[in-house]
Design an enzyme around this catalytic site. Structure first.
Site, mmCIF file in Angstrom:
data_model
loop_
_atom_site.group_PDB
_atom_site.id
_atom_site.type_symbol
_atom_site.label_atom_id
_atom_site.label_comp_id
_atom_site.label_asym_id
_atom_site.label_seq_id
_atom_site.Cartn_x
_atom_site.Cartn_y
_atom_site.Cartn_z
ATOM 1 N N HIS A 121 7.601 7.708 8.139
ATOM 2 C CA HIS A 121 6.858 8.900 8.574
ATOM 3 C C HIS A 121 7.372 9.507 9.884
ATOM 4 O O HIS A 121 6.592 9.958 10.720
ATOM 5 C CB HIS A 121 5.374 8.585 8.673
ATOM 6 C CG HIS A 121 4.706 8.353 7.341
ATOM 7 N ND1 HIS A 121 5.261 8.752 6.153
ATOM 8 C CD2 HIS A 121 3.511 7.771 7.032
ATOM 9 C CE1 HIS A 121 4.443 8.423 5.157
ATOM 10 N NE2 HIS A 121 3.392 7.824 5.656
ATOM 11 N N HIS A 195 -0.804 14.634 4.684
ATOM 12 C CA HIS A 195 -1.261 13.268 4.456
ATOM 13 C C HIS A 195 -2.794 13.157 4.449
ATOM 14 O O HIS A 195 -3.362 12.222 5.022
ATOM 15 C CB HIS A 195 -0.673 12.356 5.536
ATOM 16 C CG HIS A 195 -0.519 10.919 5.134
ATOM 17 N ND1 HIS A 195 -1.581 10.034 5.110
ATOM 18 C CD2 HIS A 195 0.566 10.207 4.729
ATOM 19 C CE1 HIS A 195 -1.144 8.847 4.739
ATOM 20 N NE2 HIS A 195 0.161 8.922 4.493
ATOM 21 N N GLU A 313 0.844 12.499 -1.524
ATOM 22 C CA GLU A 313 1.886 12.907 -0.588
ATOM 23 C C GLU A 313 3.028 13.565 -1.368
ATOM 24 O O GLU A 313 4.014 12.910 -1.726
ATOM 25 C CB GLU A 313 2.376 11.701 0.209
ATOM 26 C CG GLU A 313 1.286 10.983 0.990
ATOM 27 C CD GLU A 313 1.744 9.643 1.518
ATOM 28 O OE1 GLU A 313 2.822 9.587 2.155
ATOM 29 O OE2 GLU A 313 1.044 8.638 1.289
#
Length: 350
Positions: A121, A195, A313
């Site tokens: 991420h 997210h 996602e």
């Protein structure tokens, strides 16, 4: 349309101070509302969606995403044993990159490591912990908000200065449209996603009884550390075959190879709310979670646990920079990156 320079303060009517960052930058919460009464609230810390409220019977609304009541809780959530990234914009690269490295134009790029020997991420801070400037708000039909962040060259060791815009649009058809646009001063890699954690029964409930459909015939094969091997796993007769709707899994952290723009649906028998996810991305990473380990309370004093909600996602494949047969993850200098995802909400008749 309200549009000011970065240094000016917005006077948008549905705005409130949400908190102060450690550097004393003021973070605001902006709430979009369409003609049907659906709401979407966003803060400019991490371009984070803090609430999505769907009108139900008797004038009440169901908040279908996880979130926190204060900026302090969002900041502190990154110190949990596993940071949940509740509602944040993820970048510069969503998902895992093996050994936090890849080769671009013949040169090895060594990124920061924040997931054992890997990166996840976007690294130590990524885009989820950054202050985003609000550059425009539209209050008219199909209200929207655009937030912007510039990632300097070599931030988390990624090459190129990257300018990113994310626009959240709330349509009159009860759709939340998410549009990411980006340009880089040098060749780089990119993979952005939103997210949010969804629970159509309400953010304080459990996800396990809601019906999930995913438009995929394959998932990415991964190692025990959830790093893609480069191979695909067929979903026929697999536990994660959701080609026909069935109950959400209680544990999943996998990337599905999409068969079309309609990526997935989620449906609650209790609220009769159906959510359909559409995207121009090649994959959707499905994750069930939200656990705050009893250390931070969710909104309205909720206790978030391992099956609180589900993430969709939409994105390119994790570790794509290290697999030449995966969809292209390289953004060339001055080209434009465009990611479009829509979350469509419907109230079905009993």
């Amino acid at each position: 349309m309200i549009k000011n320079s970065f240094s000016q303060i917005y006077t948008y009517k549905n705005t409130k101070l949400f908190g102060l960052m450690p550097n004393n930058k003021a973070v605001s919460q902006y709430t979009l509302t369409n003609k049907n009464g659906m709401e979407c609230s966003v803060i400019n810390y991490g371009a984070t969606i803090t609430a999505i409220k769907i009108p139900t019977a008797n004038g009440e609304k169901t908040d279908v995403v996880l979130g926190f009541d204060t900026l302090e809780d969002y900041i502190n959530s990154f110190d949990l044993p596993s940071a949940p990234y509740l509602g944040t914009a993820i970048g510069r690269y969503a998902g895992r990159i093996n050994n936090a490295s890849f080769t671009l134009n013949g040169e090895k790029v060594q990124l920061t490591k924040n997931h054992k020997s890997h990166q996840i991420h976007g690294g130590l801070e990524g885009f989820s912990r950054k202050f985003w400037e609000v550059t425009s708000i539209n209050e008219d039909i199909n209200p929207s908000i655009t937030l912007e962040y510039t990632s300097l060259a070599n931030e988390e060791n990624f090459p190129g200065e990257l300018n990113i815009k994310v626009t959240y649009t709330l349509t009159e058809n009860n759709e939340l449209k998410v549009t990411f646009q980006a340009k880089s001063s040098e060749d780089t890699v990119i993979n952005l996603t939103q997210h949010s954690y969804f629970n159509l029964d309400g953010h304080a409930k459990d996800i396990a009884s809601q019906k999930l459909f995913i438009n995929a015939k394959n998932i990415l094969e991964t190692t025990t550390e959830l790093i893609p091997t480069g191979n695909y796993t067929e979903l026929k007769n697999h536990t994660f075959d959701f080609s026909s709707p069935k109950n959400c899994p209680i544990s999943i952290d996998n990337t599905f190879v999409l068969e079309g723009k309609e990526a997935a649906t989620l449906y609650s028998e209790n609220t009769k709310i159906k959510m359909t996810v559409f995207t121009n991305q090649p994959g959707v990473h499905i994750y069930v979670g939200g656990n705050c380990f009893g250390q931070i309370k969710g909104k309205e004093n909720a206790d978030y646990h391992p099956t609180s909600a589900i993430c969709f996602e939409t994105q390119n494949f994790p570790d794509a920079p290290n697999h030449s047969h995966f969809p292209n993850s390289v953004l060339r200098k001055d080209e434009e990156y465009l990611h479009q995802t829509t979350f469509k909400f419907e109230k079905l008749q009993p």
